[in-house]
Design an enzyme around this catalytic site. Structure first.
Site, PDB file in Angstrom:
ATOM      1  N   CYS A   1      -6.905 -37.460 -97.689  1.00 44.01           N
ATOM      2  CA  CYS A   1      -7.357 -36.338 -98.519  1.00 44.01           C
ATOM      3  C   CYS A   1      -7.941 -36.794 -99.850  1.00 44.01           C
ATOM      4  CB  CYS A   1      -6.207 -35.355 -98.750  1.00 44.01           C
ATOM      5  SG  CYS A   1      -4.700 -36.111 -99.396  1.00 44.01           S
TER       6      CYS A   1
ATOM      7  N   HIS B   1      -6.316 -31.996-105.537  1.00 42.33           N
ATOM      8  CA  HIS B   1      -6.302 -33.374-106.020  1.00 42.33           C
ATOM      9  C   HIS B   1      -7.437 -33.565-107.019  1.00 42.33           C
ATOM     10  CE1 HIS B   1      -3.257 -34.195-103.233  1.00 42.33           C
ATOM     11  NE2 HIS B   1      -3.835 -35.069-102.436  1.00 42.33           N
TER      12      HIS B   1
END
Length: 356
Positions: free
Chosen positions: A131, A258
């Site tokens: 990710c 993120h």
């Protein structure tokens, strides 16, 4: 007319699985059967895919019969066991685990960088990158194509949901416990005393009102597995085997999204205006860069968004041909479910064309 292909979600009951179901429901007309697969303990559950209520089937050799494309979202060791089983039955597997990513016979695909690699799959397997890597790639691919990427230094600030449902629940539990403790975090060791050792899991230390400079398992010379993934996966996806990469990955008390600070150096001179021009036109990238008006990427604004947000773009003062910028992406969307969906769309179009 080509028949509609059948698709499976393996790991359909998890956090990413729930997003996969929602995304497939949005493109339901592209598919024939949608099959939900999970562990034996989840078999029999009824889950929604749009307007349909489907029964979860237990994973096993026969459950892949009749399936054309399967999305796998399972732990590494479970994927290692079951992905080859599905592939042996002629299923094109798109696997989110780390197990197959660096296999030279398994393409590691991000639509914005190397969509053509999806068709070169000698094992019938396509890997989905980490990710953190996937949050970077759309921006890097666009800048690399224009200016030639030479090196990058990355510091990531990763959400608790990167550790799955357990991580998200742990963060909420910690926040709830410290919420009533006035002054928590202002005296030495007080957070540890308030939370107790049981709240070290799953991050290795308390995350509420804290940051933890460790994501993934420890590797040689003090690196973590996550930091090495950013290096190795970026090289493979971008087709730059000699790309110089430094990465530090940090867990932060954010639910979803993120964030990454990037220092990137290029072969050719690049200005902020040129970078804006390239990124404004780049697929999968949202340019969010008006800092004087407090417009820049943040995790709270990335949740549920399909694109990668990039902003705070500056020309390096002391480093030639270099840019500094800030990238944010929903780690459950582009970082997992959405990239898998986009890769499946590439394969679906290829297989449908082969039927003509």
């Amino acid at each position: 007319m080509a028949r509609k292909l059948n698709v499976a979600i393996v790991g359909a009951t998890g956090v990413v699985g729930s997003i996969m179901r929602r995304l497939i429901a949005k493109e339901r007309g592209n598919w024939g059967e949608v099959r939900l697969i999970a562990s034996a303990r989840s078999a029999g559950k009824r889950l929604e895919v749009g307007d349909e209520l489907l029964t979860v089937q237990a994973i096993g050799p026969d459950v892949f019969d009749g399936i054309d494309i399967a999305h796998f979202d399972l732990p590494d060791d479970v994927s290692a066991e079951w992905v080859p089983v599905a592939a042996a039955k002629g299923v094109v597997v798109i696997d989110k685990s780390a197990y197959f990513r660096m296999d030279p016979e398994v393409p590691l695909v991000c639509r914005e960088a190397n969509p053509g690699d999806a068709a070169n799959r000698p094992k019938g397997i396509i890997a989905n990158a980490n990710c953190t890597t996937l949050a970077l790639i759309p921006t890097l691919a666009a800048l690399n194509a224009e200016f030639g990427l030479v090196s990058m230094s990355v510091a990531s600030y990763q959400a608790a949901s990167g550790s799955g449902k357990e991580g998200l629940e742990a963060l909420y539990a910690q926040l709830q416990k410290v919420g009533g403790a006035d002054g928590a975090g202002t005296a030495g060791n007080d957070l540890r005393l308030v939370l107790g050792e049981e709240f070290n899991a799953p991050f290795g230390a308390p995350l509420a009102l804290n940051v933890v400079p460790k994501v993934g398992g420890w590797r040689e010379d003090g690196w973590t597995s996550e930091e090495l993934k950013v290096r190795n996966e970026s090289r493979k996806i971008l087709g730059l085997p000699d790309l110089k990469v430094a990465s530090t990955c940090v867990r932060v008390p954010v639910a979803v999204g993120h964030s990454q600070v990037v220092h990137a150096t290029f072969e050719r001179e690049v200005t902020v205006a040129e970078a804006h021009r390239v990124l404004a036109a780049a697929e999968g990238v949202d340019l969010v860069d008006d800092p004087e008006n407090m417009v820049f990427p943040m995790p709270i604004d990335s949740v549920g968004r399909e694109g990668t947000q990039v902003g705070r773009i500056r020309q390096s003062i002391d480093f030639p041909n270099s840019l500094e910028f800030f990238v944010v992406a929903d780690n459950l969307m582009k970082g997992a479910a959405l990239n898998s969906i986009e890769t499946a769309d590439l394969v679906r179009r290829e297989l449908e064309a082969a039927q003509q």
